[in-house]
Design a protein around this motif. Structure first.
Motif, PDB file in Angstrom:
ATOM      1  N   UNK A 128       0.829  -1.201   0.000  1.00  0.00           N
ATOM      2  CA  UNK A 128       0.000   0.000   0.000  1.00  0.00           C
ATOM      3  C   UNK A 128       0.865   1.252   0.000  1.00  0.00           C
ATOM      4  N   UNK A 129       1.947   1.248   0.772  1.00  0.00           N
ATOM      5  CA  UNK A 129       2.836   2.407   0.802  1.00  0.00           C
ATOM      6  C   UNK A 129       3.478   2.647  -0.564  1.00  0.00           C
ATOM      7  N   UNK A 130       3.813   1.582  -1.278  1.00  0.00           N
ATOM      8  CA  UNK A 130       4.339   1.760  -2.629  1.00  0.00           C
ATOM      9  C   UNK A 130       3.319   2.478  -3.510  1.00  0.00           C
ATOM     10  N   UNK A 131       2.069   2.049  -3.438  1.00  0.00           N
ATOM     11  CA  UNK A 131       1.033   2.675  -4.258  1.00  0.00           C
ATOM     12  C   UNK A 131       0.861   4.146  -3.896  1.00  0.00           C
ATOM     13  N   UNK A 132       0.935   4.451  -2.599  1.00  0.00           N
ATOM     14  CA  UNK A 132       0.840   5.849  -2.164  1.00  0.00           C
ATOM     15  C   UNK A 132       2.004   6.656  -2.737  1.00  0.00           C
ATOM     16  N   UNK A 133       3.224   6.114  -2.626  1.00  0.00           N
ATOM     17  CA  UNK A 133       4.410   6.821  -3.112  1.00  0.00           C
ATOM     18  C   UNK A 133       4.318   7.089  -4.608  1.00  0.00           C
ATOM     19  N   UNK A 134       3.973   6.066  -5.376  1.00  0.00           N
ATOM     20  CA  UNK A 134       3.915   6.243  -6.839  1.00  0.00           C
ATOM     21  C   UNK A 134       2.808   7.219  -7.221  1.00  0.00           C
ATOM     22  N   UNK A 135       1.667   7.129  -6.550  1.00  0.00           N
ATOM     23  CA  UNK A 135       0.540   8.004  -6.870  1.00  0.00           C
ATOM     24  C   UNK A 135       0.880   9.476  -6.634  1.00  0.00           C
ATOM     25  N   UNK A 136       1.673   9.742  -5.601  1.00  0.00           N
ATOM     26  CA  UNK A 136       1.992  11.125  -5.253  1.00  0.00           C
ATOM     27  C   UNK A 136       3.313  11.613  -5.844  1.00  0.00           C
ATOM     28  N   UNK A 137       3.796  10.916  -6.865  1.00  0.00           N
ATOM     29  CA  UNK A 137       4.910  11.425  -7.638  1.00  0.00           C
ATOM     30  C   UNK A 137       6.292  11.114  -7.114  1.00  0.00           C
ATOM     31  N   UNK A 138       6.395  10.234  -6.135  1.00  0.00           N
ATOM     32  CA  UNK A 138       7.716   9.848  -5.633  1.00  0.00           C
ATOM     33  C   UNK A 138       8.241   8.642  -6.396  1.00  0.00           C
ATOM     34  N   UNK A 139       9.549   8.564  -6.549  1.00  0.00           N
ATOM     35  CA  UNK A 139      10.160   7.481  -7.313  1.00  0.00           C
ATOM     36  C   UNK A 139      10.747   6.390  -6.439  1.00  0.00           C
ATOM     37  N   UNK A 140      10.775   6.599  -5.124  1.00  0.00           N
ATOM     38  CA  UNK A 140      11.394   5.593  -4.257  1.00  0.00           C
ATOM     39  C   UNK A 140      10.676   5.440  -2.925  1.00  0.00           C
ATOM     40  N   UNK A 141      10.721   4.206  -2.426  1.00  0.00           N
ATOM     41  CA  UNK A 141      10.367   3.885  -1.049  1.00  0.00           C
ATOM     42  C   UNK A 141      11.657   3.429  -0.375  1.00  0.00           C
ATOM     43  N   UNK A 142      11.944   3.990   0.787  1.00  0.00           N
ATOM     44  CA  UNK A 142      13.194   3.714   1.505  1.00  0.00           C
ATOM     45  C   UNK A 142      12.859   3.112   2.866  1.00  0.00           C
ATOM     46  N   UNK A 143      13.681   2.197   3.336  1.00  0.00           N
ATOM     47  CA  UNK A 143      13.518   1.672   4.687  1.00  0.00           C
ATOM     48  C   UNK A 143      14.866   1.257   5.251  1.00  0.00           C
ATOM     49  N   UNK A 144      14.891   1.052   6.549  1.00  0.00           N
ATOM     50  CA  UNK A 144      16.093   0.604   7.257  1.00  0.00           C
ATOM     51  C   UNK A 144      15.864  -0.806   7.771  1.00  0.00           C
ATOM     52  N   UNK A 145      16.851  -1.668   7.613  1.00  0.00           N
ATOM     53  CA  UNK A 145      16.738  -3.021   8.154  1.00  0.00           C
ATOM     54  C   UNK A 145      17.940  -3.311   9.049  1.00  0.00           C
ATOM     55  N   UNK A 146      17.691  -4.048  10.137  1.00  0.00           N
ATOM     56  CA  UNK A 146      18.785  -4.576  10.942  1.00  0.00           C
ATOM     57  C   UNK A 146      19.370  -5.769  10.194  1.00  0.00           C
ATOM     58  N   UNK A 147      20.676  -5.789  10.012  1.00  0.00           N
ATOM     59  CA  UNK A 147      21.282  -6.895   9.272  1.00  0.00           C
ATOM     60  C   UNK A 147      21.107  -8.230   9.985  1.00  0.00           C
ATOM     61  N   UNK A 148      20.904  -8.195  11.314  1.00  0.00           N
ATOM     62  CA  UNK A 148      20.714  -9.438  12.061  1.00  0.00           C
ATOM     63  C   UNK A 148      19.288  -9.968  11.954  1.00  0.00           C
ATOM     64  N   UNK A 149      18.377  -9.171  11.430  1.00  0.00           N
ATOM     65  CA  UNK A 149      16.985  -9.592  11.301  1.00  0.00           C
ATOM     66  C   UNK A 149      16.807 -10.277   9.945  1.00  0.00           C
ATOM     67  N   UNK A 150      17.203 -11.532   9.872  1.00  0.00           N
ATOM     68  CA  UNK A 150      17.237 -12.254   8.618  1.00  0.00           C
ATOM     69  C   UNK A 150      15.850 -12.430   8.016  1.00  0.00           C
ATOM     70  N   UNK A 151      14.837 -12.620   8.854  1.00  0.00           N
ATOM     71  CA  UNK A 151      13.487 -12.818   8.342  1.00  0.00           C
ATOM     72  C   UNK A 151      12.992 -11.571   7.626  1.00  0.00           C
ATOM     73  N   UNK A 152      13.203 -10.394   8.260  1.00  0.00           N
ATOM     74  CA  UNK A 152      12.782  -9.146   7.637  1.00  0.00           C
ATOM     75  C   UNK A 152      13.560  -8.901   6.344  1.00  0.00           C
ATOM     76  N   UNK A 153      14.872  -9.170   6.376  1.00  0.00           N
ATOM     77  CA  UNK A 153      15.691  -8.977   5.180  1.00  0.00           C
ATOM     78  C   UNK A 153      15.182  -9.833   4.030  1.00  0.00           C
ATOM     79  N   UNK A 154      14.777 -11.073   4.339  1.00  0.00           N
ATOM     80  CA  UNK A 154      14.263 -11.968   3.314  1.00  0.00           C
ATOM     81  C   UNK A 154      12.973 -11.412   2.706  1.00  0.00           C
ATOM     82  N   UNK A 155      12.110 -10.878   3.550  1.00  0.00           N
ATOM     83  CA  UNK A 155      10.858 -10.293   3.068  1.00  0.00           C
ATOM     84  C   UNK A 155      11.121  -9.100   2.160  1.00  0.00           C
ATOM     85  N   UNK A 156      11.967  -8.166   2.616  1.00  0.00           N
ATOM     86  CA  UNK A 156      12.200  -6.949   1.844  1.00  0.00           C
ATOM     87  C   UNK A 156      12.775  -7.263   0.472  1.00  0.00           C
TER      88      UNK A 156
END
Length: 245
Positions: A174-202
């Motif tokens: 949903x956030x991607x759709x919001x970003x693209x709709x409002x003229x932004x070209x990127x979605x940015x986030x921070x991940x902990x390198x030790x959080x392997x599950x989150x890294x896999x999802x992203x």
């Protein structure tokens, strides 16, 4: 100019009303509960929900925060309650809540959150909303590394009892759709390198290490560009989830 215009938008998800109604989760067929997504800014988010958001982050990411940046209740509250802070909260009817996954259950990386105890977080029972809070995403519109506006995801969290239902994937989509709709070209986030599950999802969702990301700091900056844009890897200012640069 875009960021200034976005500052006047009361609800950036308004044009996606059909996406903020009941959401059918449980694509594996194990559960068919309905979730309702609701937008808040930092002023409209009820105090009980603000407490719930902060407690959910702390209960599941405290060890990772302490390893990388340290944890401060006061600093985290400042970040969540900042004027430019925005939220989408997923609510589930109390009667639709599944039993927490047992220790032998296989948790898919799509919504697994690395934490300290693995125990379900007590939700804000008195929170104003269409049900029990199940997940949330905290985001802002900010200038990127080269000054172009980006959508920066600060937190995406799912209650343990509502994991493995695709809620994290749904909120990020949903956030991607919001970003693209409002003229932004990127979605940015921070991940902990030790959080392997989150890294896999992203990475499954198309995020990649950004050129602005630091090395060997215990976290990385990931970015995803709008299809057809030329901004891949040109992302946001290197920033921690606590707002420190």
């Amino acid at each position: 100019l875009l960021l200034k215009r976005l500052g006047t938008v009361q609800d950036p998800t308004e044009e996606f009303g059909q996406l903020l109604g009941p959401q059918v989760a449980g694509e594996d067929g194990r559960l068919a509960s309905k979730f309702t997504l609701q937008y808040f800014d930092s002023k409209s988010l009820p105090p009980s929900l603000m407490d719930w958001c902060q407690d959910l982050v702390k209960s599941h990411l405290y060890d990772l925060y302490m390893t990388v940046w340290g944890w401060s209740d006061e600093e985290k509250r400042k970040q969540l309650a900042a004027p430019q802070s925005k939220f989408i909260v997923a609510f589930a009817p109390e009667e639709a809540a599944p039993a927490p996954a047992g220790p032998s259950s296989t948790v898919e990386p799509a919504d697994q959150v690395a934490g300290t105890s693995g125990q379900p977080q007590q939700a804000a029972q008195a929170a104003a909303g269409p049900g029990r809070p199940a997940a949330f995403v905290n985001f802002r519109f900010e200038p990127g590394y080269f000054g172009d506006p980006v959508l920066y995801v600060y937190e995406v969290m799912v209650e343990p009892r509502y994991q493995r239902m695709g809620l994290g994937t749904r909120l990020l989509g949903l956030l991607e759709e919001v970003a693209w709709q409002y003229g932004m070209d990127q979605v940015i986030l921070t991940e902990f390198t030790a959080n392997k599950a989150a890294a896999s999802l992203y990475r499954k969702l198309g995020f990649a290490r950004d050129k602005a990301s630091p090395s060997n700091k215990g976290y990385e900056i990931l970015s995803k560009s709008k299809p057809g844009s030329s901004g891949q890897g040109q992302g946001g200012k290197a920033k921690s989830k606590s707002g420190k640069k």
